[in-house]
Scaffold this motif. Structure first.
Motif, PDB file in Angstrom:
ATOM      1  N   VAL A   1      -6.723 -46.402  -1.237  1.00  8.98           N
ATOM      2  CA  VAL A   1      -6.664 -44.962  -1.902  1.00  8.98           C
ATOM      3  C   VAL A   1      -5.468 -45.396  -2.791  1.00  8.98           C
ATOM      4  O   VAL A   1      -4.362 -45.430  -2.183  1.00  8.98           O
ATOM      5  CB  VAL A   1      -6.475 -43.733  -1.015  1.00  8.98           C
TER       6      VAL A   1
ATOM      7  N   ASN B   1      -5.942 -41.606  -7.332  1.00  4.56           N
ATOM      8  CA  ASN B   1      -6.522 -41.115  -6.215  1.00  4.56           C
ATOM      9  C   ASN B   1      -7.922 -41.618  -6.378  1.00  4.56           C
ATOM     10  O   ASN B   1      -9.043 -40.991  -6.163  1.00  4.56           O
ATOM     11  CB  ASN B   1      -6.716 -39.442  -6.192  1.00  4.56           C
ATOM     12  N   GLU B   2      -8.143 -43.002  -6.476  1.00  6.22           N
ATOM     13  CA  GLU B   2      -8.997 -43.636  -6.661  1.00  6.22           C
ATOM     14  C   GLU B   2      -9.558 -44.216  -5.385  1.00  6.22           C
ATOM     15  O   GLU B   2      -8.451 -45.097  -4.621  1.00  6.22           O
ATOM     16  CB  GLU B   2      -9.078 -44.854  -7.771  1.00  6.22           C
ATOM     17  N   VAL B   3     -10.820 -44.480  -4.772  1.00  6.90           N
ATOM     18  CA  VAL B   3     -11.058 -45.121  -3.506  1.00  6.90           C
ATOM     19  C   VAL B   3     -11.881 -46.372  -3.908  1.00  6.90           C
ATOM     20  O   VAL B   3     -12.691 -46.354  -4.665  1.00  6.90           O
ATOM     21  CB  VAL B   3     -11.714 -44.280  -2.645  1.00  6.90           C
TER      22      VAL B   3
ATOM     23  N   GLU C   1     -15.364 -39.843   4.893  1.00  4.39           N
ATOM     24  CA  GLU C   1     -15.256 -38.628   4.453  1.00  4.39           C
ATOM     25  C   GLU C   1     -14.106 -37.869   5.012  1.00  4.39           C
ATOM     26  O   GLU C   1     -13.195 -37.433   4.618  1.00  4.39           O
ATOM     27  CB  GLU C   1     -16.554 -37.854   4.195  1.00  4.39           C
TER      28      GLU C   1
ATOM     29  N   PHE D   1     -12.174 -37.509   1.056  1.00  5.04           N
ATOM     30  CA  PHE D   1     -13.096 -37.462  -0.144  1.00  5.04           C
ATOM     31  C   PHE D   1     -14.379 -36.872   0.197  1.00  5.04           C
ATOM     32  O   PHE D   1     -14.784 -36.969   1.287  1.00  5.04           O
ATOM     33  CB  PHE D   1     -13.175 -38.970  -0.750  1.00  5.04           C
ATOM     34  N   ASP D   2     -15.276 -36.637  -0.813  1.00  3.11           N
ATOM     35  CA  ASP D   2     -16.716 -36.255  -0.608  1.00  3.11           C
ATOM     36  C   ASP D   2     -17.642 -37.363  -0.579  1.00  3.11           C
ATOM     37  O   ASP D   2     -17.246 -38.611  -0.858  1.00  3.11           O
ATOM     38  CB  ASP D   2     -17.079 -35.274  -1.559  1.00  3.11           C
ATOM     39  N   SER D   3     -18.818 -37.176  -0.092  1.00  4.25           N
ATOM     40  CA  SER D   3     -19.737 -38.256  -0.022  1.00  4.25           C
ATOM     41  C   SER D   3     -19.952 -39.046  -1.107  1.00  4.25           C
ATOM     42  O   SER D   3     -20.330 -40.053  -1.306  1.00  4.25           O
ATOM     43  CB  SER D   3     -21.094 -37.745   0.687  1.00  4.25           C
ATOM     44  N   GLU D   4     -20.099 -38.293  -2.290  1.00  2.00           N
ATOM     45  CA  GLU D   4     -20.392 -38.766  -3.628  1.00  2.00           C
ATOM     46  C   GLU D   4     -19.298 -39.775  -4.122  1.00  2.00           C
ATOM     47  O   GLU D   4     -19.719 -40.769  -4.721  1.00  2.00           O
ATOM     48  CB  GLU D   4     -20.556 -37.604  -4.645  1.00  2.00           C
ATOM     49  N   THR D   5     -18.019 -39.644  -3.886  1.00  2.00           N
ATOM     50  CA  THR D   5     -16.959 -40.424  -4.169  1.00  2.00           C
ATOM     51  C   THR D   5     -16.964 -41.743  -3.167  1.00  2.00           C
ATOM     52  O   THR D   5     -16.895 -42.768  -3.779  1.00  2.00           O
ATOM     53  CB  THR D   5     -15.639 -39.676  -4.017  1.00  2.00           C
ATOM     54  N   LEU D   6     -17.281 -41.612  -2.212  1.00  2.00           N
ATOM     55  CA  LEU D   6     -17.638 -42.750  -1.016  1.00  2.00           C
ATOM     56  C   LEU D   6     -18.773 -43.364  -0.858  1.00  2.00           C
ATOM     57  O   LEU D   6     -18.946 -44.419  -0.468  1.00  2.00           O
ATOM     58  CB  LEU D   6     -17.342 -42.176   0.423  1.00  2.00           C
ATOM     59  N   GLU D   7     -19.750 -42.866  -1.300  1.00  2.00           N
ATOM     60  CA  GLU D   7     -21.105 -43.607  -1.640  1.00  2.00           C
ATOM     61  C   GLU D   7     -21.022 -45.089  -2.079  1.00  2.00           C
ATOM     62  O   GLU D   7     -21.358 -46.016  -1.346  1.00  2.00           O
ATOM     63  CB  GLU D   7     -22.092 -42.755  -2.559  1.00  2.00           C
TER      64      GLU D   7
END
Length: 94
Positions: free
Chosen positions: A27, A31-33, A65, A70-76
């Motif tokens: 991260v 704030n990018e993963v 998550e 982070f939310d699932s959308e970001t971590l998918e």
């Protein structure tokens, strides 16, 4: 003289593993993963075991998550990348 093997804790299983057996998730300040295959990118690093079953189980339980906030959308895409890298590494072993 035998060198010490650097160990890191997997955030999915809370087990210690040699650093080379883990994948690094970063991260950064923006704030990018993302998954850091080189292990050298800037940012806060977390380590994940290279085990498809554990990664898929963690994905179902949304472990990353809760750990990374982070939310699932970001971590998918992060999960997809982890799985892709595990497969890519697995191929030469077969």
């Amino acid at each position: 003289m035998k060198r010490k093997v650097p160990l890191r804790k997997c955030i999915l299983t809370n087990e210690m593993h040699p650093k080379k057996d883990l994948l690094r998730i970063v991260v950064n300040k923006e704030n990018e993963v993302f998954v850091d295959a080189t292990g050298k990118k800037n940012g806060r690093g977390s380590y994940v075991v290279k085990d498809l079953d554990k990664v898929n189980k963690a994905r179902g339980k949304k472990v990353l998550e809760s750990r990374l906030g982070f939310d699932s959308e970001t971590l998918e895409p992060v999960y997809d990348e982890i799985i892709r890298l595990i497969y890519r590494e697995d191929i030469p072993k077969r």
